[in-house]
Design a protein around this motif. Sequence first.
Motif, PDB file in Angstrom:
ATOM      1  N   UNK A   6       9.996   6.267  15.922  1.00  0.00           N
ATOM      2  CA  UNK A   6      11.317   5.613  15.423  1.00  0.00           C
ATOM      3  C   UNK A   6      12.170   6.479  16.624  1.00  0.00           C
ATOM      4  N   UNK A   7      11.920   7.697  16.530  1.00  0.00           N
ATOM      5  CA  UNK A   7      12.617   8.583  17.434  1.00  0.00           C
ATOM      6  C   UNK A   7      12.702   8.359  18.889  1.00  0.00           C
ATOM      7  N   UNK A   8      11.474   7.859  19.414  1.00  0.00           N
ATOM      8  CA  UNK A   8      11.358   7.570  20.903  1.00  0.00           C
ATOM      9  C   UNK A   8      11.921   6.163  21.161  1.00  0.00           C
ATOM     10  N   UNK A  50      14.177   8.822   9.444  1.00  0.00           N
ATOM     11  CA  UNK A  50      13.429   8.800   8.609  1.00  0.00           C
ATOM     12  C   UNK A  50      12.636   7.660   8.633  1.00  0.00           C
ATOM     13  N   UNK A  51      11.185   7.753   8.160  1.00  0.00           N
ATOM     14  CA  UNK A  51      10.451   6.423   7.942  1.00  0.00           C
ATOM     15  C   UNK A  51      11.159   5.617   6.935  1.00  0.00           C
ATOM     16  N   UNK A  52      10.780   4.468   6.828  1.00  0.00           N
ATOM     17  CA  UNK A  52      11.449   3.301   5.776  1.00  0.00           C
ATOM     18  C   UNK A  52      11.502   4.037   4.205  1.00  0.00           C
ATOM     19  N   UNK A  53      10.471   4.928   3.882  1.00  0.00           N
ATOM     20  CA  UNK A  53      10.517   5.432   2.516  1.00  0.00           C
ATOM     21  C   UNK A  53      10.740   6.938   2.724  1.00  0.00           C
ATOM     22  N   UNK A  54      11.117   7.524   3.845  1.00  0.00           N
ATOM     23  CA  UNK A  54      11.403   8.763   4.045  1.00  0.00           C
ATOM     24  C   UNK A  54      12.492   9.341   3.288  1.00  0.00           C
ATOM     25  N   UNK A  55      12.535  10.607   2.529  1.00  0.00           N
ATOM     26  CA  UNK A  55      13.680  11.166   1.884  1.00  0.00           C
ATOM     27  C   UNK A  55      14.189  12.230   2.528  1.00  0.00           C
ATOM     28  N   UNK A  56      15.663  12.660   2.485  1.00  0.00           N
ATOM     29  CA  UNK A  56      16.210  13.896   2.844  1.00  0.00           C
ATOM     30  C   UNK A  56      15.813  14.829   1.973  1.00  0.00           C
ATOM     31  N   UNK A  57      15.384  16.243   2.563  1.00  0.00           N
ATOM     32  CA  UNK A  57      15.283  17.363   1.826  1.00  0.00           C
ATOM     33  C   UNK A  57      16.606  17.805   1.146  1.00  0.00           C
ATOM     34  N   UNK A  58      16.755  18.630   0.260  1.00  0.00           N
ATOM     35  CA  UNK A  58      17.978  19.409  -0.336  1.00  0.00           C
ATOM     36  C   UNK A  58      18.513  19.921   0.834  1.00  0.00           C
ATOM     37  N   UNK A  73      30.516  12.389  12.458  1.00  0.00           N
ATOM     38  CA  UNK A  73      29.609  11.207  12.240  1.00  0.00           C
ATOM     39  C   UNK A  73      28.489  11.559  12.014  1.00  0.00           C
ATOM     40  N   UNK A  74      27.878  11.210  10.917  1.00  0.00           N
ATOM     41  CA  UNK A  74      26.414  11.633  10.953  1.00  0.00           C
ATOM     42  C   UNK A  74      25.664  10.547  10.024  1.00  0.00           C
ATOM     43  N   UNK A  75      24.593   9.912  10.671  1.00  0.00           N
ATOM     44  CA  UNK A  75      23.911   8.804  10.344  1.00  0.00           C
ATOM     45  C   UNK A  75      22.393   9.328   9.966  1.00  0.00           C
ATOM     46  N   UNK A  76      22.044   8.707   8.777  1.00  0.00           N
ATOM     47  CA  UNK A  76      20.658   8.831   8.155  1.00  0.00           C
ATOM     48  C   UNK A  76      20.150   7.379   8.296  1.00  0.00           C
ATOM     49  N   UNK A  77      19.260   7.436   9.150  1.00  0.00           N
ATOM     50  CA  UNK A  77      18.546   6.057   9.749  1.00  0.00           C
ATOM     51  C   UNK A  77      17.358   5.798   9.127  1.00  0.00           C
ATOM     52  N   UNK A  78      16.857   4.821   8.301  1.00  0.00           N
ATOM     53  CA  UNK A  78      15.701   4.783   7.583  1.00  0.00           C
ATOM     54  C   UNK A  78      14.933   3.573   8.336  1.00  0.00           C
ATOM     55  N   UNK A  79      13.866   3.982   9.275  1.00  0.00           N
ATOM     56  CA  UNK A  79      13.018   2.877   9.716  1.00  0.00           C
ATOM     57  C   UNK A  79      13.865   2.237  11.130  1.00  0.00           C
TER      58      UNK A  79
END
Length: 98
Positions: A6-8, A50-58, A73-79
């Motif tokens: 996903x990162x690539x 993150x992967x589609x099911x990945x979760x952020x750590x504390x 601006x911070x985005x958390x992108x799943x999949x």
Amino acid sequence: MLEKEIERVLVEQVKRLGGRAYKWVSPGNDGVPDRIVILPGERPCFVELKTETGKLSRLQELQIGRLRKLGQDVRVLHGIQEVDAFLEECERKMGYGI
């Protein structure tokens, strides 16, 4: 799809838009987002992938919260679908498509 794949895709597509998606490694500051996306004429955006099911750590939640409190601006992108949507948003802001 694995997180590194996903990162690539993110890195390659940001380059196609004329920008850069720098890997962010901040010694002593674990949990910072994976990439800093910089596009022509736009403010930088911090992206955690993150992967589609990945979760952020504390710790990641804490670091993201700190950046947002600073007005960033911070985005958390799943999949890959969320990465694609982010890239489409970037295209619209810049006034063109990939």
